[in-house]
Design a protein around this motif. Structure first.
Motif, PDB file in Angstrom:
ATOM      1  N   LEU A 105     -86.081 -14.576 -68.335  1.00 46.87           N
ATOM      2  CA  LEU A 105     -85.604 -14.998 -67.026  1.00 46.87           C
ATOM      3  C   LEU A 105     -84.248 -14.380 -66.702  1.00 46.87           C
ATOM      4  N   SER A 106     -83.340 -14.390 -67.659  1.00 48.38           N
ATOM      5  CA  SER A 106     -81.982 -13.888 -67.429  1.00 48.38           C
ATOM      6  C   SER A 106     -81.950 -12.387 -67.191  1.00 48.38           C
ATOM      7  N   ALA A 107     -82.925 -11.675 -67.738  1.00 42.41           N
ATOM      8  CA  ALA A 107     -82.963 -10.233 -67.543  1.00 42.41           C
ATOM      9  C   ALA A 107     -83.338  -9.871 -66.114  1.00 42.41           C
ATOM     10  N   CYS A 108     -83.986 -10.784 -65.390  1.00 45.47           N
ATOM     11  CA  CYS A 108     -84.386 -10.519 -64.000  1.00 45.47           C
ATOM     12  C   CYS A 108     -83.153 -10.514 -63.094  1.00 45.47           C
ATOM     13  N   ASP A 109     -83.259  -9.796 -61.999  1.00 47.14           N
ATOM     14  CA  ASP A 109     -82.123  -9.637 -61.091  1.00 47.14           C
ATOM     15  C   ASP A 109     -81.911 -10.854 -60.198  1.00 47.14           C
ATOM     16  N   ILE A 110     -82.988 -11.444 -59.737  1.00 45.79           N
ATOM     17  CA  ILE A 110     -82.962 -12.600 -58.848  1.00 45.79           C
ATOM     18  C   ILE A 110     -83.994 -13.585 -59.375  1.00 45.79           C
ATOM     19  N   SER A 111     -83.692 -14.870 -59.297  1.00 49.70           N
ATOM     20  CA  SER A 111     -84.654 -15.855 -59.798  1.00 49.70           C
ATOM     21  C   SER A 111     -84.606 -17.105 -58.943  1.00 49.70           C
ATOM     22  N   PRO A 136     -78.626 -10.710 -72.076  1.00 46.15           N
ATOM     23  CA  PRO A 136     -78.684 -10.869 -70.624  1.00 46.15           C
ATOM     24  C   PRO A 136     -78.166 -12.225 -70.137  1.00 46.15           C
ATOM     25  N   LEU A 137     -78.177 -13.251 -70.996  1.00 46.31           N
ATOM     26  CA  LEU A 137     -77.878 -14.604 -70.545  1.00 46.31           C
ATOM     27  C   LEU A 137     -76.382 -14.866 -70.407  1.00 46.31           C
ATOM     28  N   LEU A 138     -75.601 -14.525 -71.421  1.00 44.42           N
ATOM     29  CA  LEU A 138     -74.181 -14.871 -71.389  1.00 44.42           C
ATOM     30  C   LEU A 138     -73.394 -14.166 -70.286  1.00 44.42           C
ATOM     31  N   PRO A 139     -73.678 -12.896 -69.963  1.00 53.32           N
ATOM     32  CA  PRO A 139     -72.917 -12.278 -68.865  1.00 53.32           C
ATOM     33  C   PRO A 139     -73.171 -12.914 -67.500  1.00 53.32           C
ATOM     34  N   LEU A 205     -76.195  -4.383 -69.276  1.00 50.28           N
ATOM     35  CA  LEU A 205     -76.633  -3.230 -70.060  1.00 50.28           C
ATOM     36  C   LEU A 205     -75.598  -2.861 -71.126  1.00 50.28           C
ATOM     37  N   LYS A 206     -74.326  -3.026 -70.795  1.00 55.70           N
ATOM     38  CA  LYS A 206     -73.267  -2.773 -71.784  1.00 55.70           C
ATOM     39  C   LYS A 206     -73.403  -3.740 -72.960  1.00 55.70           C
TER      40      LYS A 206
END
Length: 245
Positions: A105-111, A136-139, A205-206
């Motif tokens: 879920l967090s990797a998606c751009d919009i949710s 992807p989640l913490l950022p 991505l970083k």
């Protein structure tokens, strides 16, 4: 039986549907592989402006399939693939999301999530930690809220998920709420979308580039531990783990 339904297309939007309700759309090696291949196809298809990721049944994704989990590196590659895809990926959630499902879920751009959705980072209760999904989640999530839910494994609803920026929006009618979102994506140029997405995903991505190797190793070590074996066995046997106070 394939855990991913055949893609559907509507005016530039391709919908990919997790379709393994029997195991609550758990992340099996097969599902990870099929979803990755479908995303590759979307990236290569000029007719696809954006991707919607959704599900059948009452669960978006229950996390790793404990009876046939994917290779951690393959799951990490899938999450990074979603974040790096040159086309926006929109999650449509009307059910429960647990553990590794929150990484997807967090990797998606919009949710967007509806009133039937619930969320929980249950890893600590299994002797594990939300290691690889942290990238992807913490950022994207409020750090104080992340600390609470990482440590306690508490369940929370869509309104709370939106408040802490785990999701973009909570709505009574998810499809109605997504109408202006998808309309906006259809109005945007392919180049404009790709360039704009690069800006908003740079930090995510970083995180993958800096931490993937370490977190994959950390996840593997936790899965191989005695406490995790007890936690996963207790979960599968529907009993309390030995450490419960």
């Amino acid at each position: 039986m394939t855990p991913l339904a055949a893609p559907t297309h509507d005016r530039g939007i391709t919908t990919l549907t997790l379709d393994s309700p029997g195991n609550r759309n758990a992340l099996s090696a097969q599902l990870v592989g099929e979803l990755s291949a479908a995303l590759d196809a979307c990236a290569a298809d000029d007719a696809v402006r954006a991707v919607v990721l959704t599900h059948t049944g009452n669960t978006f994704c229950a996390g790793a399939d404990l009876t046939g989990p994917p290779d951690p590196a393959a799951f990490v590659a899938l999450m990074r693939q979603i974040a790096a895809l040159p086309k926006p990926v929109v999650a449509r959630v009307t059910g429960h999301v647990r553990a590794g499902g929150l990484g997807l879920l967090s990797a998606c751009d919009i949710s967007a999530a509806g009133p039937g959705a619930s969320f929980a980072l249950t890893e600590s209760r299994l002797g594990l930690a939300p290691a690889v999904i942290s990238m992807p989640l913490l950022p994207r999530t409020d750090p104080r809220a992340a600390a609470r839910y990482y440590l306690t494994g508490e369940r929370f609803d869509a309104a709370e998920a939106a408040r802490i920026s785990l999701i973009t929006l909570a709505a009574e009618d998810v499809d109605k709420a997504l109408v202006p979102v998808l309309d906006g994506l259809r109005r945007a140029s392919p180049q404009g979308l790709a360039a704009s997405k690069e800006l908003v995903t740079a930090t995510v991505l970083k995180s993958f580039d800096q931490h993937a190797e370490d977190l994959i190793a950390r996840s593997a070590a936790l899965f191989a531990s005695a406490e995790a074996r007890e936690g996963m066995t207790a979960f599968l046997e529907r009993r309390d783990p030995a450490w419960l106070l």
